[in-house]
Design a protein around this motif. Structure first.
Motif, PDB file in Angstrom:
ATOM      1  N   ASN A  14      27.995  35.851  40.057  1.00  0.00           N
ATOM      2  CA  ASN A  14      29.171  35.052  39.694  1.00  0.00           C
ATOM      3  C   ASN A  14      30.381  35.910  39.338  1.00  0.00           C
ATOM      4  O   ASN A  14      31.505  35.406  39.270  1.00  0.00           O
ATOM      5  CB  ASN A  14      28.846  34.132  38.515  1.00  0.00           C
ATOM      6  N   GLU A  15      30.161  37.203  39.085  1.00  0.00           N
ATOM      7  CA  GLU A  15      31.253  38.088  38.675  1.00  0.00           C
ATOM      8  C   GLU A  15      31.597  39.124  39.736  1.00  0.00           C
ATOM      9  O   GLU A  15      32.627  39.790  39.641  1.00  0.00           O
ATOM     10  CB  GLU A  15      30.865  38.808  37.367  1.00  0.00           C
TER      11      GLU A  15
ATOM     12  N   HIS B 295      26.282  31.723  28.575  1.00  0.00           N
ATOM     13  CA  HIS B 295      27.532  30.997  28.809  1.00  0.00           C
ATOM     14  C   HIS B 295      28.195  31.528  30.083  1.00  0.00           C
ATOM     15  O   HIS B 295      28.243  32.740  30.313  1.00  0.00           O
ATOM     16  CB  HIS B 295      28.469  31.184  27.610  1.00  0.00           C
ATOM     17  N   PRO B 296      28.721  30.654  30.929  1.00  0.00           N
ATOM     18  CA  PRO B 296      29.287  31.125  32.209  1.00  0.00           C
ATOM     19  C   PRO B 296      30.505  32.035  32.058  1.00  0.00           C
ATOM     20  O   PRO B 296      30.816  32.802  32.971  1.00  0.00           O
ATOM     21  CB  PRO B 296      29.658  29.817  32.928  1.00  0.00           C
ATOM     22  N   LEU B 297      31.202  31.946  30.928  1.00  0.00           N
ATOM     23  CA  LEU B 297      32.402  32.768  30.728  1.00  0.00           C
ATOM     24  C   LEU B 297      32.145  33.979  29.830  1.00  0.00           C
ATOM     25  O   LEU B 297      33.090  34.606  29.363  1.00  0.00           O
ATOM     26  CB  LEU B 297      33.521  31.916  30.121  1.00  0.00           C
ATOM     27  N   THR B 298      30.891  34.292  29.607  1.00  0.00           N
ATOM     28  CA  THR B 298      30.556  35.363  28.673  1.00  0.00           C
ATOM     29  C   THR B 298      31.187  36.693  29.073  1.00  0.00           C
ATOM     30  O   THR B 298      31.864  37.342  28.276  1.00  0.00           O
ATOM     31  CB  THR B 298      29.027  35.525  28.585  1.00  0.00           C
ATOM     32  N   TYR B 299      30.987  37.098  30.309  1.00  0.00           N
ATOM     33  CA  TYR B 299      31.470  38.410  30.747  1.00  0.00           C
ATOM     34  C   TYR B 299      32.996  38.451  30.808  1.00  0.00           C
ATOM     35  O   TYR B 299      33.606  39.473  30.487  1.00  0.00           O
ATOM     36  CB  TYR B 299      30.874  38.757  32.114  1.00  0.00           C
ATOM     37  N   ARG B 300      33.592  37.353  31.184  1.00  0.00           N
ATOM     38  CA  ARG B 300      35.053  37.324  31.264  1.00  0.00           C
ATOM     39  C   ARG B 300      35.678  37.402  29.873  1.00  0.00           C
ATOM     40  O   ARG B 300      36.690  38.083  29.680  1.00  0.00           O
ATOM     41  CB  ARG B 300      35.500  36.055  31.994  1.00  0.00           C
ATOM     42  N   ILE B 301      35.073  36.707  28.920  1.00  0.00           N
ATOM     43  CA  ILE B 301      35.565  36.792  27.542  1.00  0.00           C
ATOM     44  C   ILE B 301      35.404  38.215  27.015  1.00  0.00           C
ATOM     45  O   ILE B 301      36.279  38.746  26.321  1.00  0.00           O
ATOM     46  CB  ILE B 301      34.819  35.782  26.648  1.00  0.00           C
TER      47      ILE B 301
END
Length: 202
Positions: free
Chosen positions: A51-52, A144-150
């Motif tokens: 996803n990243e 959480h789907p936004l973990t790495y982006r956060i």
């Protein structure tokens, strides 16, 4: 921090004042960092995140994440704390009849260590959201789907703040920028005044 430690505590040891020691220390530090992070590669905890679109130890890889966190944050903070404690104890144990020059140098070096602590504290504070999401992932087992982006946003904001902060926390750099601003203002005024005179004469 190591330079400040050698300069204050081990100022009488000429070997620690050798210039090439700190030149050699830079590649040695890089090699040590590479060796410390090698276990993550050996354990094959670095995986491709679909996803990243890049590779990183996934939060589900507990061993790799804990090792990376301890080596990237825990170990540096621990070493910095020990160095700061050693310098503080050394300065307090010094006799009162020291020369003013030595006292000023020690206080200046201690202030530099304190600035490093502020920077590290800022990095840790901005890394808190990622740490909270990591703990939640360990507890619930759901990532959480936004973990790495956060997590990366926190790092990017930290770098931006540190870039600005270094100007205000480094007296020499702050003086250079202040002088440059004053010179630019003087130059602007010198250009503006003749233009006004020309317009008035017309």
């Amino acid at each position: 921090a190591f330079y400040r430690l050698c300069r204050i505590v081990y100022s009488n040891h000429r070997w620690f004042q050798f210039y090439w020691l700190y030149v050699i220390a830079i590649p040695v530090q890089l090699v040590v960092a590479f060796i410390v992070l090698c276990p993550i590669m050996i354990w094959r905890d670095v995986t491709y995140l679909p996803n990243e679109y890049y590779c990183l130890p996934a939060f589900t890889q507990t061993r790799g994440i804990l090792w990376g966190t301890l080596t990237a944050y825990g170990l540096p903070v621990l070493l910095l704390s020990l160095i700061y404690l050693r310098i503080t104890i050394f300065i307090r144990q010094q006799p009162l009849n020291q020369t003013l020059r030595i006292k000023q140098r020690q206080q200046r070096d201690l202030a530099a260590i304190q600035r490093i602590f502020i920077n590290v504290g800022l990095l840790l504070a901005l890394g808190t959201p990622g740490a909270v999401l990591l703990i939640m992932c360990f507890i619930t087992g759901i990532e959480h789907p936004l973990t790495y982006r956060i997590m990366w946003v926190g790092s990017a904001v930290a770098m931006a703040i540190l870039s600005i902060q270094i100007i205000f926390m480094t007296p020499q750099l702050k003086n250079i920028i202040t002088i440059r601003r004053q010179q630019n203002r003087v130059t602007t005024l010198r250009v503006t005044i003749p233009m006004r005179v020309i317009v008035t004469n017309q």
